[in-house]
Design a protein around this motif. Structure first.
Motif, PDB file in Angstrom:
ATOM      1  N   ARG A  84       0.792  -1.090  -0.003  1.00 25.00           N
ATOM      2  CA  ARG A  84       0.066   0.013  -0.110  1.00 25.00           C
ATOM      3  C   ARG A  84       0.910   1.220   0.090  1.00 25.00           C
ATOM      4  N   PHE A  87      -5.013  -0.817  -4.828  1.00 26.59           N
ATOM      5  CA  PHE A  87      -5.685  -0.718  -3.513  1.00 26.59           C
ATOM      6  C   PHE A  87      -6.676  -1.603  -3.175  1.00 26.59           C
ATOM      7  N   VAL A 118      -5.313  -5.150  -2.499  1.00 23.98           N
ATOM      8  CA  VAL A 118      -4.834  -5.402  -1.462  1.00 23.98           C
ATOM      9  C   VAL A 118      -5.755  -5.379  -0.339  1.00 23.98           C
ATOM     10  N   ASP A 119      -6.832  -4.607  -0.319  1.00 31.11           N
ATOM     11  CA  ASP A 119      -8.216  -4.571   0.696  1.00 31.11           C
ATOM     12  C   ASP A 119      -8.821  -6.123   0.484  1.00 31.11           C
TER      13      ASP A 119
END
Length: 468
Positions: free
Chosen positions: A266, A282, A285-286
């Motif tokens: 991130r 992102f 990643v989430d």
């Protein structure tokens, strides 16, 4: 059995149980034979009376006809008198028509002479045959008669004021067989109950383990074979618990270790100048973080660390509805105003919220309906969506299974919501079923049993209904 020195095995228990049942039946049969009196078999007093009556019949039969009436009047048996009727009288003719030979041996051949059974008639003062007999009707309102035919077709009639003669042998056999059958049935039921009691206890403990894998080991009681099976199961249970704990620890470590590289990704993504690529990174990643957290929460079974308590299930549902309503979400509730239930409130709250989230996501609204009975409660969460194919009713409970084929977490989730919900319901001894509604949409029904510790009081409006 171990104290008595006998081997405590299923074979010995079966043998002793069957032997005890047979011995009990024999004892009951003997007691019935002694206490049954005239209806089971001729009692000892009755046999004595019949024996004396047989002697009187033989005596009168051997005496000249002129003395027979006098001899019969001199009969000296307690509560019994005798009267002789010649073959030419109306009484003798009527008795002849109504009589039958004692071919069944009801009276143990007492009145047989040279192997030829006599004709015998048994009746009482209410029978029409008593109309032709001479006896004091004013003194004896209810008497029994026992008539025996002599060789010259005359009849000797004994009038009994206080004794009932035995039932026919066929009736005795039916009564005896019926009593023995009932005794065997009762003994078999008791024997089976005590023999299967340890096995039933073992089955209950297995069901307890099925709803809570962290349950304590099963006590090793019962016959030798059953204790061996329980011991092997306890070892297996300990191995499974250790296996699950090791895998859970591994997942927790993986989830913790993933946080560092995900955080680095991130931070490095902040240096990407392309906003679109940065946003996609992102989101990935989430998704990775959410998948790790969801898997960890599912495998940990955190809800089982919560102790069961008595709470108001209806209030819990109305609180969920209020929370969603405050957010402007179309969620409604119908059912009793109050209902006490014993369970894990936080776990049930998460399970109900999972169903409501699915109903809102795929069916635009959620309708909660609670129905209570003395033995169980039924909670139905309905929506107005398109429903799901019947072949997927069970598949949707599998971990990471999603009807929505995209990997978008905002539209399809992680595929663990219904899996976690069913785990919570099963831990409470209940079940969850899905079906498509006729008017459209999907209905998820939760069925939970009411235990003895549940309050079981439902209140609708201002009225309270005791469900126990």
């Amino acid at each position: 059995m171990m104290r008595s020195g006998l081997p405590d095995t299923i074979a010995w228990r079966t043998a002793l149980t069957v032997g005890s049942a047979i011995l009990g039946v024999l004892i009951l049969s003997l007691v019935a034979n002694e206490l049954g009196g005239f209806w089971a078999s001729p009692a000892s007093l009755e046999r004595a009376l019949l024996g004396r009556a047989d002697d009187i019949v033989r005596l009168i039969e051997a005496a000249p006809v002129a003395y027979r009436q006098t001899l019969s009047a001199a009969v000296n048996i307690p509560s019994v008198t005798a009267e002789w009727y010649p073959a030419t009288t109306d009484a003798a003719r009527d008795l002849m028509v109504s009589s039958t030979p004692d071919l069944t041996g009801t009276y143990d051949n007492i009145f047989n002479i040279d192997g030829h059974p006599r004709r015998i008639v048994r009746f009482n003062s209410n029978d029409r045959l008593s109309d032709v007999l001479s006896y004091d009707r004013s003194t004896h309102r209810r008497v029994d008669f026992f008539a025996v035919q002599l060789r010259d077709n005359s009849w000797l009639v004994f009038t009994d004021e206080a004794h009932q003669w035995a039932l026919p042998q066929s009736t005795q056999i039916v009564i005896a067989l019926g009593f023995v059958g009932v005794s065997i049935l009762a003994a078999s039921v008791l024997a089976t109950y005590f023999l299967s009691k340890p096995i039933r206890r073992f089955g209950n403990e297995l069901r307890r383990f099925g709803s809570d894998p962290r349950a304590s080991p099963i006590p090793e009681i019962g016959p030798k074979e059953l204790r061996s099976a329980i011991s092997a199961f306890n070892v297996l249970q300990a191995q499974l618990r250790q296996f699950v704990e090791e895998r859970t620890t591994m997942l927790a470590a993986m989830s913790h270790d993933l946080r560092t590289p995900l955080t680095k990704i991130r931070l490095r993504g902040e240096f990407i100048e392309d906003e679109e690529q940065r946003a996609r990174l992102f989101r990935d990643v989430d998704d990775l973080q959410a998948m790790a957290d969801s898997a960890l929460a599912f495998f940990r079974d955190d809800f089982k660390d919560e102790d069961p308590t008595l709470f108001d299930f209806a209030v819990l549902l109305r609180t969920i509805v209020d929370d969603y309503t405050d957010q402007g979400r179309p969620v409604s509730y119908s059912g009793p105003e109050r209902f006490s239930f014993s369970g894990r409130p936080l776990a049930l709250r998460r399970a109900c919220m999972n169903l409501v989230d699915n109903a809102l996501k795929y069916g635009n609204l959620a309708e909660l309906t609670l129905a209570c009975s003395p033995t169980q409660i039924e909670l139905t969460c309905s929506d107005r969506g398109l429903g799901i194919p019947p072949h997927a009713f069970e598949k949707v409970f599998e971990p990471f299974y999603r009807l929505e084929l995209s990997r978008n977490r905002s539209t399809g989730g992680m595929g663990l919501g219904l899996t976690s919900t069913r785990a919570v319901i099963l831990a409470h001894g209940g079940r969850i079923v899905l079906h498509n509604r006729a008017e459209g949409g999907l209905a998820a029904k939760i069925i939970l049993p009411i235990t003895g510790s549940s309050g079981g009081v439902a209140q609708v409006g201002s009225q309270s209904v005791d469900l126990q």
